[in-house]
Design a protein around this motif. Sequence first.
Motif, mmCIF file in Angstrom:
data_model
loop_
_atom_site.group_PDB
_atom_site.id
_atom_site.type_symbol
_atom_site.label_atom_id
_atom_site.label_comp_id
_atom_site.label_asym_id
_atom_site.label_seq_id
_atom_site.Cartn_x
_atom_site.Cartn_y
_atom_site.Cartn_z
ATOM 1 N N PHE A 288 0.820 -1.212 0.000
ATOM 2 C CA PHE A 288 0.000 0.000 0.000
ATOM 3 C C PHE A 288 0.859 1.270 0.000
ATOM 4 C CE2 PHE A 288 -2.748 3.276 1.849
ATOM 5 C CZ PHE A 288 -3.860 3.137 1.039
ATOM 6 N N LEU A 289 2.093 1.172 0.458
ATOM 7 C CA LEU A 289 2.952 2.358 0.541
ATOM 8 C C LEU A 289 3.120 3.071 -0.790
ATOM 9 C CD1 LEU A 289 5.745 1.300 3.061
ATOM 10 C CD2 LEU A 289 3.916 2.975 3.399
ATOM 11 N N PRO A 290 3.390 2.375 -1.907
ATOM 12 C CA PRO A 290 3.529 3.113 -3.173
ATOM 13 C C PRO A 290 2.250 3.813 -3.606
ATOM 14 C CG PRO A 290 3.613 0.739 -3.554
ATOM 15 C CD PRO A 290 3.734 0.951 -2.090
ATOM 16 N N VAL A 291 1.085 3.269 -3.216
ATOM 17 C CA VAL A 291 -0.181 3.936 -3.547
ATOM 18 C C VAL A 291 -0.264 5.277 -2.837
ATOM 19 C CG1 VAL A 291 -2.698 3.748 -3.469
ATOM 20 C CG2 VAL A 291 -1.303 1.712 -3.916
ATOM 21 N N ALA A 292 -0.020 5.270 -1.523
ATOM 22 C CA ALA A 292 -0.065 6.518 -0.764
ATOM 23 C C ALA A 292 1.017 7.489 -1.229
ATOM 24 C CB ALA A 292 0.088 6.221 0.726
ATOM 25 N N PHE A 293 2.201 6.960 -1.510
ATOM 26 C CA PHE A 293 3.306 7.818 -1.949
ATOM 27 C C PHE A 293 2.983 8.495 -3.272
ATOM 28 C CE2 PHE A 293 7.240 8.278 -4.444
ATOM 29 C CZ PHE A 293 7.914 9.198 -3.639
ATOM 30 N N MET A 294 2.440 7.743 -4.228
ATOM 31 C CA MET A 294 2.136 8.320 -5.541
ATOM 32 C C MET A 294 1.003 9.343 -5.465
ATOM 33 S SD MET A 294 4.390 7.319 -7.583
ATOM 34 C CE MET A 294 3.691 7.859 -9.151
ATOM 35 N N PHE A 295 0.072 9.152 -4.525
ATOM 36 C CA PHE A 295 -0.963 10.166 -4.339
ATOM 37 C C PHE A 295 -0.351 11.480 -3.863
ATOM 38 C CE2 PHE A 295 -4.382 12.244 -1.873
ATOM 39 C CZ PHE A 295 -5.344 12.344 -2.861
ATOM 40 N N MET A 296 0.593 11.387 -2.944
ATOM 41 C CA MET A 296 1.279 12.590 -2.479
ATOM 42 C C MET A 296 2.073 13.242 -3.607
ATOM 43 S SD MET A 296 2.623 11.819 1.394
ATOM 44 C CE MET A 296 3.476 10.303 0.985
ATOM 45 N N VAL A 297 2.739 12.426 -4.417
ATOM 46 C CA VAL A 297 3.504 12.966 -5.552
ATOM 47 C C VAL A 297 2.565 13.698 -6.514
ATOM 48 C CG1 VAL A 297 4.878 12.362 -7.580
ATOM 49 C CG2 VAL A 297 5.344 11.261 -5.383
ATOM 50 N N GLY A 298 1.424 13.078 -6.797
ATOM 51 C CA GLY A 298 0.460 13.718 -7.686
ATOM 52 C C GLY A 298 -0.016 15.054 -7.148
ATOM 53 N N ASN A 299 -0.271 15.128 -5.845
ATOM 54 C CA ASN A 299 -0.686 16.394 -5.246
ATOM 55 C C ASN A 299 0.406 17.445 -5.342
ATOM 56 O OD1 ASN A 299 -3.405 16.595 -3.524
ATOM 57 N ND2 ASN A 299 -2.755 14.453 -3.563
ATOM 58 N N VAL B 19 -8.475 17.903 -14.158
ATOM 59 C CA VAL B 19 -9.507 16.948 -13.743
ATOM 60 C C VAL B 19 -9.716 15.891 -14.821
ATOM 61 C CG1 VAL B 19 -11.928 16.671 -13.061
ATOM 62 C CG2 VAL B 19 -10.640 18.673 -12.283
ATOM 63 N N LEU B 20 -9.706 16.303 -16.081
ATOM 64 C CA LEU B 20 -9.893 15.353 -17.173
ATOM 65 C C LEU B 20 -8.735 14.357 -17.238
ATOM 66 C CD1 LEU B 20 -11.610 14.509 -19.610
ATOM 67 C CD2 LEU B 20 -10.261 16.083 -21.003
ATOM 68 N N ILE B 21 -7.509 14.843 -17.077
ATOM 69 C CA ILE B 21 -6.345 13.951 -17.065
ATOM 70 C C ILE B 21 -6.480 12.928 -15.934
ATOM 71 C CG2 ILE B 21 -3.860 13.845 -16.609
ATOM 72 C CD1 ILE B 21 -3.654 16.590 -18.020
ATOM 73 N N GLY B 22 -6.883 13.410 -14.757
ATOM 74 C CA GLY B 22 -7.061 12.504 -13.632
ATOM 75 C C GLY B 22 -8.153 11.479 -13.876
ATOM 76 N N SER B 23 -9.222 11.894 -14.546
ATOM 77 C CA SER B 23 -10.322 10.969 -14.841
ATOM 78 C C SER B 23 -9.869 9.858 -15.786
ATOM 79 C CB SER B 23 -11.500 11.732 -15.456
ATOM 80 O OG SER B 23 -11.974 12.744 -14.581
ATOM 81 N N LEU C 219 -3.517 14.616 -9.132
ATOM 82 C CA LEU C 219 -3.668 15.729 -10.063
ATOM 83 C C LEU C 219 -5.099 16.262 -10.087
ATOM 84 C CD1 LEU C 219 -1.690 14.397 -13.196
ATOM 85 C CD2 LEU C 219 -0.813 15.759 -11.283
ATOM 86 N N SER C 220 -6.069 15.356 -10.044
ATOM 87 C CA SER C 220 -7.459 15.763 -10.291
ATOM 88 C C SER C 220 -8.215 16.189 -9.045
ATOM 89 C CB SER C 220 -8.224 14.624 -10.979
ATOM 90 O OG SER C 220 -8.343 13.501 -10.133
ATOM 91 N N VAL C 221 -8.000 15.516 -7.908
ATOM 92 C CA VAL C 221 -8.845 15.771 -6.735
ATOM 93 C C VAL C 221 -8.779 17.218 -6.258
ATOM 94 C CG1 VAL C 221 -9.168 15.212 -4.298
ATOM 95 C CG2 VAL C 221 -8.964 13.370 -5.974
ATOM 96 N N PRO C 222 -7.588 17.815 -6.060
ATOM 97 C CA PRO C 222 -7.579 19.220 -5.611
ATOM 98 C C PRO C 222 -8.178 20.174 -6.635
ATOM 99 C CG PRO C 222 -5.359 18.479 -6.118
ATOM 100 C CD PRO C 222 -6.227 17.257 -6.110
ATOM 101 N N ASN C 223 -7.997 19.882 -7.925
ATOM 102 C CA ASN C 223 -8.579 20.738 -8.954
ATOM 103 C C ASN C 223 -10.094 20.590 -8.989
ATOM 104 O OD1 ASN C 223 -6.448 22.155 -10.853
ATOM 105 N ND2 ASN C 223 -5.565 20.195 -10.235
ATOM 106 N N GLY C 224 -10.592 19.363 -8.812
ATOM 107 C CA GLY C 224 -12.030 19.164 -8.744
ATOM 108 C C GLY C 224 -12.649 19.859 -7.548
#
Length: 395
Positions: A249-260, A276-280, A317-322
Motif C-alpha cells: 500500500f505504501l507506493p499507492v499513498a506515496f504516488m498520491f502525495m507525488v500527484g498532489n 480533472v480530465l487527465i485525472g479521470s 492531479l485531479s482531486v484538488p482541482n475538482g
Amino acid sequence: MAGDGRMFLPLLVVLTGLGPGALQIFLPALPQIRADFSADPGVAQLTLSLSTLSIAVAMLLFGPLSDRIGRRAAVLLGLGVFLVGSIGCVLAGSIVMLVIARVVQAAGGAAGMVIARAMIRDRHPPEDAASMLAIVTTAMVIAPMLAPVLGGGLTDLFGWRATFAASGLAGLVILVFSLQSLPETRPADTKARPGLFAGGGRLLGHRDFLAYALQGAFSIALYYALLGGGPHVVMEVLGGSATHYALWFLPVAFMFMVGNLVASRISRRVGLDRMVLIGSFGNVLGSGLALLLALLGMAAAWTIFLPTALVAFFQGLSVPNGQAGALSVDPNAAGTASGLSGFLQMAFAAAAAQMVGMLQNGTVWPLLLTMFGCGLMSLLCFLPRLTGSRAASTG
C-alpha cells in the motif's frame, strides 16, 4: 482579526489532518479496547464505522455553518467539539460511552477538513486555489499513514487511552494557534447566505457542481474500494500477510502525495478542467490495467497495487482541482459546496468499501470490478462539464 499570514497554510494543513489522524490513531488499540471492556468485536467496531458516518454528516453541516457564522468561528467551534470528544474518550468507562465520545470527536475533527478548503477558495481564484488545495490534501494521506504507527507505540507503552489523549493534545495545540493566528476569510458582502437545504439544493441543481463533485466522489470511492477490499484480497485470496499488504500500500499513498505535489506546481499553467480530465482518464487507465492483467491470468499483489499507484498519481492531479472547481461554482456558498462535496466523497467511499465487502467471493474480481466501475464513472460524470463549456464557448 487579520491573523499571521505565515501561519495560514500550515494551520490549514494541520486542521485538515486532525480528523483523519484521529480516525486512524486508535485502530491499533482496538484489540486492547475490546479486551478491557469485554466488548463484542462488532460493538467495538462501531468506534470506527459510526465515526466515519459522523464525519460525513458533520461535513455536511459545518460547510453551510461557516457560510453563516464565519470560517474562523466555525473552526473554533469544531475544535472545541473535538476536545470535548477527546476528553470523553479518555474518561470513557464503557464501550458505549467510548463510541459516543468517539462520534463527538469525529464530528469536531470534520470541521477543519471542510472549512480549510473554503478558506483557501475565499482567498484565491480557482487555479491558485487548486495549487494550495493540493498541498493541504496531502495531509489527508500523511496523517493516516503516520497515525497508526504512533498509536501502536502509545498503546504498547501507555495503554489505549493514551491514543485519545494524544489526539486531544494535538487538538488543543491547534486550537491555541488558531486563536492567535487564524484569520476570518469569508467574503464580507451583503448578499443573503443560503441555508443548508436552500444552498445545497441549489448546488445539486447546478450541472458544473455535480460534474466536479461526482468526479471527485467516484475518484475517492475507487481509493476506498482498495482500502476496504485490499486487505482481504492480499491476505485471504493471495495468501499474503498484514505486513505484505502494508508494504504494497505504501507506493499507492506515496504516488498520491507525488500527484498532489505536481498539481501544486502545474495546475495554474495547465488549467483546472484539463487537470480533472487527465485525472479521470488516469482512473480508467490504471484500474483498467489491473483488470486486464487479472483477465490475462496474472492476478497478484503487484498487478493490483502498481496500477493503483498509477491511479493514485492521477488522482493527486485531479482531486484538488475538482475541489477548487466545486467551490468556485457559487463563491457565496463555498462552505456549503465544500461540505456537500465532502459528504458525497465520504458517502460514496463508504458505499464502495461496503460493496466490495458484500461481494467478496474468494477472488479478486469484486475488488477490481468495483474499482474499474468507479474509475469509469468518474470520467463519465465529468464529461457534461466539458460539453457544456464547449457549447458555451461556441454559442
